[in-house]
Design a protein around this motif. Structure first.
Motif, PDB file in Angstrom:
ATOM      1  N   GLY A 112      31.809  -4.920  17.378  1.00 14.63           N
ATOM      2  CA  GLY A 112      30.367  -4.982  17.453  1.00 14.63           C
ATOM      3  C   GLY A 112      29.634  -3.958  16.618  1.00 14.63           C
ATOM      4  O   GLY A 112      30.201  -2.996  16.090  1.00 14.63           O
ATOM      5  N   TYR A 113      28.361  -4.217  16.486  1.00 12.80           N
ATOM      6  CA  TYR A 113      27.381  -3.335  15.879  1.00 12.80           C
ATOM      7  C   TYR A 113      26.435  -2.946  17.007  1.00 12.80           C
ATOM      8  O   TYR A 113      26.212  -3.724  17.931  1.00 12.80           O
ATOM      9  N   LYS A 114      25.861  -1.778  16.923  1.00 10.79           N
ATOM     10  CA  LYS A 114      24.848  -1.405  17.898  1.00 10.79           C
ATOM     11  C   LYS A 114      23.679  -0.818  17.106  1.00 10.79           C
ATOM     12  O   LYS A 114      23.884   0.133  16.337  1.00 10.79           O
ATOM     13  N   PRO A 115      22.487  -1.372  17.284  1.00 12.74           N
ATOM     14  CA  PRO A 115      21.362  -0.829  16.533  1.00 12.74           C
ATOM     15  C   PRO A 115      21.240   0.673  16.754  1.00 12.74           C
ATOM     16  O   PRO A 115      21.235   1.129  17.903  1.00 12.74           O
ATOM     17  N   MET A 116      21.179   1.409  15.692  1.00 12.39           N
ATOM     18  CA  MET A 116      21.064   2.873  15.752  1.00 12.39           C
ATOM     19  C   MET A 116      22.223   3.525  16.506  1.00 12.39           C
ATOM     20  O   MET A 116      22.104   4.652  16.969  1.00 12.39           O
ATOM     21  N   GLY A 117      23.340   2.812  16.608  1.00  9.03           N
ATOM     22  CA  GLY A 117      24.454   3.307  17.433  1.00  9.03           C
ATOM     23  C   GLY A 117      25.022   4.633  16.950  1.00  9.03           C
ATOM     24  O   GLY A 117      25.654   5.360  17.709  1.00  9.03           O
ATOM     25  N   GLY A 118      24.834   4.941  15.674  1.00  7.02           N
ATOM     26  CA  GLY A 118      25.349   6.215  15.161  1.00  7.02           C
ATOM     27  C   GLY A 118      24.499   7.408  15.570  1.00  7.02           C
ATOM     28  O   GLY A 118      24.930   8.559  15.436  1.00  7.02           O
ATOM     29  N   TRP A 119      23.308   7.149  16.072  1.00  2.00           N
ATOM     30  CA  TRP A 119      22.447   8.232  16.551  1.00  2.00           C
ATOM     31  C   TRP A 119      22.819   8.572  17.990  1.00  2.00           C
ATOM     32  O   TRP A 119      22.532   7.823  18.896  1.00  2.00           O
ATOM     33  N   ARG A 120      23.465   9.695  18.156  1.00  2.36           N
ATOM     34  CA  ARG A 120      23.896  10.074  19.496  1.00  2.36           C
ATOM     35  C   ARG A 120      23.173  11.311  20.024  1.00  2.36           C
ATOM     36  O   ARG A 120      22.737  11.335  21.176  1.00  2.36           O
ATOM     37  N   PHE A 121      23.039  12.354  19.200  1.00  2.96           N
ATOM     38  CA  PHE A 121      22.390  13.601  19.667  1.00  2.96           C
ATOM     39  C   PHE A 121      21.014  13.331  20.285  1.00  2.96           C
ATOM     40  O   PHE A 121      20.119  12.771  19.624  1.00  2.96           O
ATOM     41  N   GLY A 122      20.802  13.765  21.483  1.00  7.33           N
ATOM     42  CA  GLY A 122      19.487  13.648  22.096  1.00  7.33           C
ATOM     43  C   GLY A 122      19.081  12.211  22.333  1.00  7.33           C
ATOM     44  O   GLY A 122      17.897  11.915  22.538  1.00  7.33           O
ATOM     45  N   ASN A 123      20.047  11.323  22.295  1.00  2.46           N
ATOM     46  CA  ASN A 123      19.787   9.899  22.513  1.00  2.46           C
ATOM     47  C   ASN A 123      20.773   9.378  23.557  1.00  2.46           C
ATOM     48  O   ASN A 123      20.377   9.033  24.662  1.00  2.46           O
TER      49      ASN A 123
END
Lengths: 357, 357, 357, 357
Positions: A112-123
């Motif tokens: 799968g893909y996840k929208p903005m999935g690479g943004w983890r810090f503070g998310n």
């Protein structure tokens, strides 16, 4: 057990400095002692409750720090080393990552893909507005700071510079292009620098604040337009002899800037969008040539990972850009609530604040 | 003076077969005796007055014919030769052409672009639904028909095939991609064939007419969905395990198909739009990941010119595609008004009509 | 302690089946029970001592197998699952990987590149011509086999198909291109299929063995040339009307095929090279237009990783290619020395052998 | 009949200033009164007889001038207008041009390519080292000089700047790249500027003349290496921490520079070649990783046409580059034989000479 200070989201409208246990390091993590961080427009969205995160989450995603401890699987770094990590810090092993879209990392399961999935810090994990922070998948994300660079010189690399530059990169700028950039906040200013770095020969920037337009010139703008003073669309068409620009970069996230970007774009041109929108967008039929104008509309999320960070650090180190000048205010972590107050209301000509734990 | 029959636009709702003087050939022109042509959806827009052209203009932009006479500057062809020309027939010398956007040809003056400027037949000059037609800038636009191909086999090259294929080309399809194509009229069917030619391994097509979906399979579709029978968005997400498609091609020109294409697209994917829209478009915020999904929206106008035509003729000649089968009805030029009637109302399962003067 | 059979390199000219301890699984590994593997031309180079590896190393890099055990960090798979892994199996976290060159993975330290660094099986770690094998960085490299596909149907995915296809991908083939492919061994045959998948409309293949040329036709070739029978260069120039081919793919690794590929290439064309050369290459001045012909010479190493493998498995599953037919001979692992004997001498019309432990 | 002075090729070793009739203008031509031109390395090859042209041909291909007369088919310009034209001036209608390779223009007949076919001035038609010169296909090739620019400021646009820049463009440079450029003659210096314009953050240049290396710094070089003083290959590998450069540009045309460029290139990197070679080239096996290093070798001929010229003029006009400083010597046309003498022997630190009729 050791405790540390961290800025956490509490409820809509409220971010607080609180004490939390030191994070427990896993084998793929690095524990950083944060030396400088900053507040992003996205953090303000979070504070206002417009972008929901879990109450109690530490926020912030722009870390400059010193390696305090390395997980057992992390090699090639040493404790005490000064490093940054990207705002986007994927694992780089997933299908989305191998397919060229690490910012949309869907994780290691399934394909799968996840929208903005690479943004983890503070998310999705604790962020970096804190005394200490864990960098996940540290092997893929830690980038040593070259000797001689200060924290403030590299503070824009994790997000603002990477985002601004990708705006120019996705715009597919060629030598000799004319480019229009809408909004000259920190990201727009870096997009201006990025357009210059890619070889545009005429960079037209638009904002409503003269102070910003004056910084634009330092970042590489050739022509600055204050939308309070001129009709931007007709002026850009005039400046280009009716031809329109080769590429337009949107750096705010509103219907107005998006639409203006399209209206000044030549047929065959690219609209590179960086803004975070908060409502549906309308594409005006005539500006879009009814779908027959060979237009491209491209959105880009901030690229991350250690290779991207290495490149941006090299750009700073080589003196190609001075983003330290975007730091207009400085606060101790203890005063971060006050910093949010200033930044959220865009008081006192603030561009970026440096927060030092 | 010799006169010829031609289908001309009269007023909204009315196209008539009339007599006109034979066109006077200029030094850069070729005069073709049209042997077969066809009616395009765009012609129906013109007939209805939705796309304004000058009353009295001959319409039609898909010529198959025989060279009757060559202008004095046109070399390398011979009278009597069977040729086609693209629906888009620019001069290829303008700034827009040299810059890679011949379909947006701004003409030779200044350095301008003109939306759809490369489209001249039946738009800014007399078209080809006539006994004879002039091809402008013939040196750049005439493509000889390979031996052994019938008129109907090459009739889709000037527009339908070129447009359908560019939908797949602009979608940046890679080997192993999953692609969804919305609408399976003639252009959508050619987009299906184009996706197959570029290496997609799973081609999902959507239409509301089973007859078309059955032709889709011949053109290369793996999965056909009738939107009267399934919820297309949820079905495509289910088929892709929640991942979404790598590329989505819009081939109709409506908000609904555009929006569906975006809703089934993975983050990082490309929406390739071919349709001619008739009202503003809305980009739904969530499908667009607030502008952070690394999406690309690309529009493409039918590529023209003799090199494009040569390539498409080679594709037909090599048996890679059979578009002759899209011709469902045949009319003499004398009966073209009747053909418009049928085609405009999409009666009798019509896909494309062949018109023979 | 359990022991297993494995084919190991002993000394130049000698590969032996021996017994080894079962490998000890690490946290990022997967242990596969190999169900089918094959011998590659590279393995023959290793056997002959032309490409040096450490004596005692298990060789082979094309695994089809069943997950016997998963390392503690590997998620999203299950024991008993049928999988493949690419011949190239990098970790995907290094600078080279993040920079788009996983096959040249320099490892996680420093920011280096290492030529062919992503190739580990049977090169820098034990390979897969054995009863069991460890897949390193399994999270990034395991690809489940779709239901209904046999081992032999997917046996070419790890190397041969991935290499052949990348030959076509790097050649930048467009719809309507004419492509020449030099040598039709297994990789050249897959390059032929790849050229077809990318939309070439005229695929000319060259080999000296008629049996192979006959398989070429099944893989998508339009024209086959036996170099024993025709002067290949003049024939290709004749076939293209003196124009030369848009792209030429070299699939053998000799001066002669490399040079022929360049000699039939149009100015502006791409020579895509797949072969493993064993001596310096000469670029003839005239074929290279003294360096002014806008030529591109591109080399590509087999792409790996689970996303590439997923795509290739989808291509097989969709019936776009039949590579099972390339398996001409079958051996038990116990008889692998005999299989090497046959394969190294290219006896009995061998293309690929299937080895089953 | 009016006569004019022109520098013509006589025989190997001899160029003479002679008188010729004024050229007769055709409908697609423009007659320029040359105000400034220059001598190129290629002209020296012609003079020496190494590149054969027809005796009596006027040589030179870098025109700056004033429109004296326009052919009847040429529109959008006016007599008395200051213009340049590219060294490469194709018609832009041929198959090669429409296919994206105007420099390899095969002419309007058939569908052929011709190596360097777009180069006509001083090659296949009379050149511009004369009082007057015809620009063929003027509609596609005339580019007005922006107000305020002197002849010497734009003198490098037709060839040197276009060639140098395309070296950087074909190298596919990205922001943050490290680039090595071999040879810093006029073209190499423009390649240095081009690398800077594309965003390279570390530009390493190599030459044997300190004066040139000092100009390199003004053009954007970060590190200069004199090959008389250091072992260039080991020094570049040292400077890049063993990693090699992302791109290497060859700007001389010798085995030594070509080979060095390859030896310092990382796996996955691009060698962009600009030089005109005079003998077969050897690709060393190890530097080429036996063909498995994902290398790209790309050659580029100077792009021409009015759109390219417009872009380069804009780059000069915007102050992005100062190439007027490359003019080290000035001669009247009457003294051109003397200028050749100086330039051919590279005396007196000559970089480029300005010739004024």
């Amino acid at each position: 057990m050791f405790r540390m200070k961290a800025a956490v989201y509490v409820e809509p409208g409220r971010i607080e400095l609180t004490e939390k246990p030191m994070p427990a390091i896993g084998p793929n993590d690095a524990l950083l002692r944060i030396t400088t961080t900053t507040i992003c427009g996205t953090d303000v969205h979070i504070m206002k409750g417009e972008y929901p995160v879990k109450p109690g989450l530490t926020i912030g995603h722009e870390p400059v720090g010193i390696i305090e401890e390395l997980g057992s699987n992390v090699h090639g770094y040493r404790e005490g080393q000064r490093v940054i990590a990207g705002a986007i810090c994927p694992g780089f092993t997933s299908h989305a990552c191998q397919d060229g879209h690490p910012a949309q990392d869907g994780g290691c399961h399934g394909h799968g893909y996840k929208p903005m999935g690479g943004w983890r810090f503070g998310n999705t994990i604790d962020g970096v507005q804190a005394e200490y922070a864990l960098v996940p998948d540290a092997q893929a994300n830690l980038a040593p700071i070259p000797d001689g660079l200060t924290d403030e010189q590299v503070l824009m690399c994790p997000d603002i510079m990477s985002t601004g530059f990708v705006g120019a990169e996705s715009a597919n700028i060629r030598i000799g292009d004319t480019v229009a950039i809408f909004a000259q906040g920190p990201i727009g200013l870096c997009a201006t620098a990025g357009a210059r770095l890619r070889g545009a020969s005429c960079i037209i920037v638009v904002d409503g604040i003269d102070q910003r337009l004056s910084i634009s010139r330092n970042m590489g703008a050739d022509i600055t337009l204050n939308f309070h003073e001129v009709d931007v669309i007709s002026e850009i068409l005039r400046l280009t002899g009716g031809r329109g620009v080769d590429a337009a970069i949107e750096a705010l996230g509103t219907q107005s800037t998006f639409e203006s970007a399209l209206r000044v774009l030549k047929p065959g041109g690219t609209l590179s969008s960086l803004g975070v929108y908060s409502s549906d967008l309308t594409i005006p039929l005539n500006a879009f040539c009814s779908g027959l104008g060979d237009h491209r509309i491209v959105t880009s999320l901030c690229p991350g990972g250690k290779e991207r960070m290495r490149r941006l650090l090299d750009v700073v180190s080589a003196g190609r850009i001075d983003t330290a000048s975007l730091v207009t205010h400085r606060y101790a972590l203890d005063d971060i609530v006050e910093a949010y107050e200033l930044f959220a209301h865009q008081r006192d000509g603030v561009l970026k604040v440096a927060i030092t734990p």
